[in-house]
Scaffold this motif. Structure first.
Motif, PDB file in Angstrom:
ATOM      1  N   THR A   1       0.874  -1.172   0.000  1.00  0.00           N
ATOM      2  CA  THR A   1       0.000   0.000   0.000  1.00  0.00           C
ATOM      3  C   THR A   1       0.908   1.217   0.000  1.00  0.00           C
ATOM      4  O   THR A   1       1.748   1.369   0.881  1.00  0.00           O
ATOM      5  CB  THR A   1      -0.896   0.018   1.248  1.00  0.00           C
ATOM      6  N   ILE A   2       0.746   2.056  -0.999  1.00  0.00           N
ATOM      7  CA  ILE A   2       1.588   3.246  -1.146  1.00  0.00           C
ATOM      8  C   ILE A   2       0.718   4.482  -0.905  1.00  0.00           C
ATOM      9  O   ILE A   2      -0.376   4.596  -1.464  1.00  0.00           O
ATOM     10  CB  ILE A   2       2.206   3.316  -2.558  1.00  0.00           C
ATOM     11  N   ILE A   3       1.205   5.406  -0.084  1.00  0.00           N
ATOM     12  CA  ILE A   3       0.531   6.675   0.168  1.00  0.00           C
ATOM     13  C   ILE A   3       1.343   7.772  -0.523  1.00  0.00           C
ATOM     14  O   ILE A   3       2.541   7.904  -0.290  1.00  0.00           O
ATOM     15  CB  ILE A   3       0.430   6.993   1.677  1.00  0.00           C
ATOM     16  N   THR A   4       0.674   8.532  -1.378  1.00  0.00           N
ATOM     17  CA  THR A   4       1.307   9.640  -2.092  1.00  0.00           C
ATOM     18  C   THR A   4       0.547  10.907  -1.764  1.00  0.00           C
ATOM     19  O   THR A   4      -0.685  10.885  -1.671  1.00  0.00           O
ATOM     20  CB  THR A   4       1.257   9.398  -3.620  1.00  0.00           C
ATOM     21  N   GLU A   5       1.272  12.010  -1.595  1.00  0.00           N
ATOM     22  CA  GLU A   5       0.634  13.288  -1.332  1.00  0.00           C
ATOM     23  C   GLU A   5       0.973  14.278  -2.439  1.00  0.00           C
ATOM     24  O   GLU A   5       2.063  14.233  -3.007  1.00  0.00           O
ATOM     25  CB  GLU A   5       1.067  13.854   0.020  1.00  0.00           C
ATOM     26  N   SER A   6       0.036  15.152  -2.718  1.00  0.00           N
ATOM     27  CA  SER A   6       0.207  16.203  -3.711  1.00  0.00           C
ATOM     28  C   SER A   6      -0.324  17.491  -3.089  1.00  0.00           C
ATOM     29  O   SER A   6      -1.477  17.545  -2.660  1.00  0.00           O
ATOM     30  CB  SER A   6      -0.570  15.852  -4.987  1.00  0.00           C
ATOM     31  N   SER A   7       0.514  18.513  -3.003  1.00  0.00           N
ATOM     32  CA  SER A   7       0.084  19.742  -2.345  1.00  0.00           C
ATOM     33  C   SER A   7      -0.748  20.620  -3.271  1.00  0.00           C
ATOM     34  O   SER A   7      -0.561  20.619  -4.483  1.00  0.00           O
ATOM     35  CB  SER A   7       1.291  20.510  -1.804  1.00  0.00           C
ATOM     36  N   VAL A   8      -1.668  21.339  -2.655  1.00  0.00           N
ATOM     37  CA  VAL A   8      -2.558  22.259  -3.361  1.00  0.00           C
ATOM     38  C   VAL A   8      -2.126  23.675  -2.966  1.00  0.00           C
ATOM     39  O   VAL A   8      -1.922  23.925  -1.781  1.00  0.00           O
ATOM     40  CB  VAL A   8      -4.022  22.003  -2.949  1.00  0.00           C
ATOM     41  N   PRO A   9      -1.964  24.597  -3.858  1.00  0.00           N
ATOM     42  CA  PRO A   9      -2.182  24.566  -5.295  1.00  0.00           C
ATOM     43  C   PRO A   9      -0.911  24.359  -6.109  1.00  0.00           C
ATOM     44  O   PRO A   9      -0.962  24.402  -7.331  1.00  0.00           O
ATOM     45  CB  PRO A   9      -2.763  25.953  -5.574  1.00  0.00           C
ATOM     46  N   SER A  10       0.226  24.125  -5.468  1.00  0.00           N
ATOM     47  CA  SER A  10       1.481  24.067  -6.224  1.00  0.00           C
ATOM     48  C   SER A  10       1.604  22.849  -7.129  1.00  0.00           C
ATOM     49  O   SER A  10       2.267  22.915  -8.162  1.00  0.00           O
ATOM     50  CB  SER A  10       2.679  24.132  -5.277  1.00  0.00           C
ATOM     51  N   GLN A  11       0.975  21.724  -6.777  1.00  0.00           N
ATOM     52  CA  GLN A  11       1.078  20.517  -7.596  1.00  0.00           C
ATOM     53  C   GLN A  11      -0.262  20.113  -8.209  1.00  0.00           C
ATOM     54  O   GLN A  11      -0.343  19.777  -9.381  1.00  0.00           O
ATOM     55  CB  GLN A  11       1.642  19.366  -6.756  1.00  0.00           C
ATOM     56  N   SER A  12      -1.288  20.084  -7.409  1.00  0.00           N
ATOM     57  CA  SER A  12      -2.644  19.765  -7.867  1.00  0.00           C
ATOM     58  C   SER A  12      -3.543  20.955  -7.553  1.00  0.00           C
ATOM     59  O   SER A  12      -3.222  21.763  -6.680  1.00  0.00           O
ATOM     60  CB  SER A  12      -3.177  18.513  -7.169  1.00  0.00           C
ATOM     61  N   GLN A  13      -4.662  21.047  -8.266  1.00  0.00           N
ATOM     62  CA  GLN A  13      -5.587  22.150  -8.042  1.00  0.00           C
ATOM     63  C   GLN A  13      -6.973  21.617  -7.677  1.00  0.00           C
ATOM     64  O   GLN A  13      -7.401  20.604  -8.214  1.00  0.00           O
ATOM     65  CB  GLN A  13      -5.728  23.031  -9.300  1.00  0.00           C
ATOM     66  N   VAL A  14      -7.639  22.340  -6.784  1.00  0.00           N
ATOM     67  CA  VAL A  14      -9.019  22.048  -6.413  1.00  0.00           C
ATOM     68  C   VAL A  14      -9.810  23.337  -6.626  1.00  0.00           C
ATOM     69  O   VAL A  14      -9.418  24.400  -6.138  1.00  0.00           O
ATOM     70  CB  VAL A  14      -9.145  21.577  -4.947  1.00  0.00           C
ATOM     71  N   THR A  15     -10.906  23.223  -7.371  1.00  0.00           N
ATOM     72  CA  THR A  15     -11.726  24.382  -7.694  1.00  0.00           C
ATOM     73  C   THR A  15     -13.175  24.090  -7.318  1.00  0.00           C
ATOM     74  O   THR A  15     -13.681  23.002  -7.580  1.00  0.00           O
ATOM     75  CB  THR A  15     -11.645  24.706  -9.203  1.00  0.00           C
ATOM     76  N   TYR A  16     -13.817  25.074  -6.718  1.00  0.00           N
ATOM     77  CA  TYR A  16     -15.235  24.984  -6.363  1.00  0.00           C
ATOM     78  C   TYR A  16     -15.988  25.956  -7.261  1.00  0.00           C
ATOM     79  O   TYR A  16     -15.617  27.121  -7.369  1.00  0.00           O
ATOM     80  CB  TYR A  16     -15.420  25.349  -4.888  1.00  0.00           C
ATOM     81  N   ARG A  17     -17.029  25.474  -7.946  1.00  0.00           N
ATOM     82  CA  ARG A  17     -17.838  26.322  -8.820  1.00  0.00           C
ATOM     83  C   ARG A  17     -19.301  26.252  -8.419  1.00  0.00           C
ATOM     84  O   ARG A  17     -19.812  25.184  -8.084  1.00  0.00           O
ATOM     85  CB  ARG A  17     -17.738  25.877 -10.280  1.00  0.00           C
ATOM     86  N   ILE A  18     -19.953  27.392  -8.529  1.00  0.00           N
ATOM     87  CA  ILE A  18     -21.402  27.475  -8.376  1.00  0.00           C
ATOM     88  C   ILE A  18     -21.948  27.922  -9.727  1.00  0.00           C
ATOM     89  O   ILE A  18     -21.425  28.871 -10.332  1.00  0.00           O
ATOM     90  CB  ILE A  18     -21.805  28.465  -7.280  1.00  0.00           C
ATOM     91  N   PHE A  19     -22.985  27.233 -10.192  1.00  0.00           N
ATOM     92  CA  PHE A  19     -23.572  27.504 -11.507  1.00  0.00           C
ATOM     93  C   PHE A  19     -24.943  28.155 -11.356  1.00  0.00           C
ATOM     94  O   PHE A  19     -25.579  28.057 -10.305  1.00  0.00           O
ATOM     95  CB  PHE A  19     -23.703  26.197 -12.299  1.00  0.00           C
ATOM     96  N   SER A  20     -25.418  28.747 -12.437  1.00  0.00           N
ATOM     97  CA  SER A  20     -26.726  29.399 -12.453  1.00  0.00           C
ATOM     98  C   SER A  20     -27.877  28.395 -12.403  1.00  0.00           C
ATOM     99  O   SER A  20     -28.998  28.758 -12.077  1.00  0.00           O
ATOM    100  CB  SER A  20     -26.868  30.277 -13.700  1.00  0.00           C
ATOM    101  N   ASP A  21     -27.583  27.129 -12.712  1.00  0.00           N
ATOM    102  CA  ASP A  21     -28.609  26.086 -12.728  1.00  0.00           C
ATOM    103  C   ASP A  21     -27.890  24.749 -12.556  1.00  0.00           C
ATOM    104  O   ASP A  21     -26.668  24.686 -12.534  1.00  0.00           O
ATOM    105  CB  ASP A  21     -29.368  26.129 -14.059  1.00  0.00           C
ATOM    106  N   GLY A  22     -28.644  23.674 -12.472  1.00  0.00           N
ATOM    107  CA  GLY A  22     -28.050  22.349 -12.351  1.00  0.00           C
ATOM    108  C   GLY A  22     -27.096  22.067 -13.503  1.00  0.00           C
ATOM    109  O   GLY A  22     -27.316  22.492 -14.637  1.00  0.00           O
ATOM    110  N   VAL A  23     -26.023  21.364 -13.208  1.00  0.00           N
ATOM    111  CA  VAL A  23     -24.994  21.066 -14.202  1.00  0.00           C
ATOM    112  C   VAL A  23     -24.851  19.554 -14.324  1.00  0.00           C
ATOM    113  O   VAL A  23     -25.136  18.825 -13.378  1.00  0.00           O
ATOM    114  CB  VAL A  23     -23.666  21.764 -13.822  1.00  0.00           C
ATOM    115  N   THR A  24     -24.437  19.088 -15.509  1.00  0.00           N
ATOM    116  CA  THR A  24     -24.234  17.650 -15.730  1.00  0.00           C
ATOM    117  C   THR A  24     -22.808  17.393 -16.196  1.00  0.00           C
ATOM    118  O   THR A  24     -22.051  18.329 -16.487  1.00  0.00           O
ATOM    119  CB  THR A  24     -25.201  17.115 -16.808  1.00  0.00           C
TER     120      THR A  24
END
Length: 175
Positions: free
Chosen positions: A74-97
């Motif tokens: 079992t290997i555990i790998t970490e990736s730091s945000v935002p320098s390596q990976s990115q996480v974005t939260y979006r709110i839309f005007s209506d439901g999205v698919t």
């Protein structure tokens, strides 16, 4: 006269309307399934997302972070945000698919009402081989994800103990 002015001012404060600023109290994607447009690969950036009606949580994993498996371990790998990976939260005007993210020609509706990129946190990936030793199963977690609005307000320190699982093929042994 002074007390009537004070009571009018107090009533105005208590019953005043919102100025339209976006108020986000919680970001909850725990019960939402992970999705992606193309199957995750080991040597490229991978984009995965979770959709909760008119909200989306988007994860862009750094290239190669899913290529850390060892059969029998079992290997555990970490990736730091935002320098390596990115996480974005979006709110839309209506439901999205899923089509919103995956169509070759982007849709014009729904529109993005707000988008906030995480300024801090860690993506934790636990990798194990499946029972047949044919695929690596990567369990993705988000820890300490911190979203800060344009007005420097902290939304949350988001921890999702299981963002989702994805699989990649175990490379054939070198000959």
């Amino acid at each position: 006269m002074g007390k009537y002015f004070f009571l009018s001012l107090l009533a105005g404060i208590l019953f005043s309307c919102s100025d339209g600023d976006l108020q986000i109290e919680t970001i909850d994607f725990d019960s939402v399934a992970i999705q992606f447009c193309t199957a995750p690969q080991t040597s490229v950036k991978n984009i995965m997302f979770k959709i909760n009606d008119d909200e989306a949580l988007i994860l862009e994993l750094q290239s190669g972070v899913l290529n850390k498996g060892v059969v029998g371990e079992t290997i555990i790998t970490e990736s730091s945000v935002p320098s390596q990976s990115q996480v974005t939260y979006r709110i839309f005007s209506d439901g999205v698919t899923k089509n919103y993210f995956c169509d070759a020609i982007p849709t014009t509706e729904p529109t993005v009402v707000d988008e906030i990129e995480a300024e801090d946190g860690t993506v934790i990936i636990q990798t194990v081989a499946n029972e047949d030793n044919t695929e690596f199963v990567h369990t993705i977690q988000l820890s300490g994800i911190s979203f800060v609005t344009d007005t420097d307000e902290r939304i949350t320190d988001l921890t999702i103990s299981e963002f989702g699982e994805v699989s990649t093929a175990i490379p054939a042994p070198a000959e």
